[in-house]
Design a protein around this motif. Structure first.
Motif, PDB file in Angstrom:
ATOM      1  N   ARG A   3       0.863  -1.140   0.094  1.00 48.09           N
ATOM      2  CA  ARG A   3      -0.131   0.013  -0.147  1.00 48.09           C
ATOM      3  C   ARG A   3       0.859   1.324  -0.095  1.00 48.09           C
ATOM      4  N   ARG A   5       0.878   4.730   1.504  1.00 47.75           N
ATOM      5  CA  ARG A   5       0.020   5.508   2.641  1.00 47.75           C
ATOM      6  C   ARG A   5       0.665   6.682   3.138  1.00 47.75           C
ATOM      7  N   SER A  25       0.815  -4.024   3.664  1.00 49.18           N
ATOM      8  CA  SER A  25      -0.460  -3.850   4.241  1.00 49.18           C
ATOM      9  C   SER A  25      -0.728  -4.743   5.610  1.00 49.18           C
ATOM     10  N   THR A  29       1.187  -0.278  11.440  1.00 46.65           N
ATOM     11  CA  THR A  29       0.995   0.910  10.660  1.00 46.65           C
ATOM     12  C   THR A  29       2.597   1.484  11.168  1.00 46.65           C
ATOM     13  N   GLN A  98      -1.637  -0.499  -4.146  1.00 41.81           N
ATOM     14  CA  GLN A  98      -2.885   0.356  -4.082  1.00 41.81           C
ATOM     15  C   GLN A  98      -2.501   1.339  -2.876  1.00 41.81           C
ATOM     16  N   PRO A  99      -2.832   2.700  -3.456  1.00 42.49           N
ATOM     17  CA  PRO A  99      -2.849   3.840  -2.499  1.00 42.49           C
ATOM     18  C   PRO A  99      -4.073   3.980  -1.723  1.00 42.49           C
ATOM     19  N   THR A 100      -3.987   4.392  -0.494  1.00 40.72           N
ATOM     20  CA  THR A 100      -5.117   4.792   0.288  1.00 40.72           C
ATOM     21  C   THR A 100      -5.821   5.873  -0.419  1.00 40.72           C
ATOM     22  N   LYS A 101      -7.064   6.435   0.315  1.00 43.07           N
ATOM     23  CA  LYS A 101      -7.870   7.416  -0.238  1.00 43.07           C
ATOM     24  C   LYS A 101      -7.002   8.612  -0.390  1.00 43.07           C
ATOM     25  N   THR A 102      -6.532   9.071   0.757  1.00 42.55           N
ATOM     26  CA  THR A 102      -5.686  10.321   0.807  1.00 42.55           C
ATOM     27  C   THR A 102      -4.592  10.135  -0.245  1.00 42.55           C
ATOM     28  N   VAL A 103      -3.810   9.304  -0.241  1.00 44.26           N
ATOM     29  CA  VAL A 103      -2.676   9.258  -1.392  1.00 44.26           C
ATOM     30  C   VAL A 103      -3.188   9.314  -2.627  1.00 44.26           C
TER      31      VAL A 103
END
Length: 130
Positions: A3, A5, A25, A29, A98-103
């Motif tokens: 990910r 992130r 992922s 974190t 896969q990027p997170t929503k913010t990234v």
């Protein structure tokens, strides 16, 4: 799965800055990332106010040297500062990260990712009564 992130920079109190990282992922974190891809400062740049005297007049050179050196903004006022290694981000995306929503939003703003195409609603299949 890998990910992309944001990881909070631990040494900034009340001034959040983030690192854009590629990480597994399945790990926690706070685990060590696979690669640090850049930095993100979500606080917009603020221009310093003009140097004014207590009665509201602008101070000229006759008042002496300014109290502090003027701050040169790296970005236009109101913009957030993002720096990343574009080649490495594109490489990770090509490898299936896969990027997170913010990234993902940051990548779309930079033009690295294309915005998703809106889905067209399909007509519901009726029972044939008209």
């Amino acid at each position: 799965m890998v990910r992309l992130r944001l990881a909070r920079d631990l040494w900034t109190r009340n001034a959040p800055t983030y690192k854009i990282v590629a990480t597994n992922s399945h790990l926690r974190t706070t685990a060590r990332p696979l690669e640090v891809l850049g930095t993100y400062n979500p606080r917009p740049v603020v221009t310093p106010p003009p140097n004014k005297s207590p009665n509201g007049h602008l101070r000229g050179p006759e008042w002496g040297p300014p109290q502090s050196a003027p701050v040169q903004a790296r970005e236009p006022p109101g913009q957030k500062h993002v720096v990343w290694n574009r080649q490495r981000v594109e490489w990770w995306l090509s490898q299936g990260a896969q990027p997170t929503k913010t990234v993902g939003k940051l990548l779309m703003r930079a033009g690295i990712l294309q915005p998703p195409t809106p889905k067209t609603p399909r007509a519901k299949a009726g029972n044939g009564l008209a």
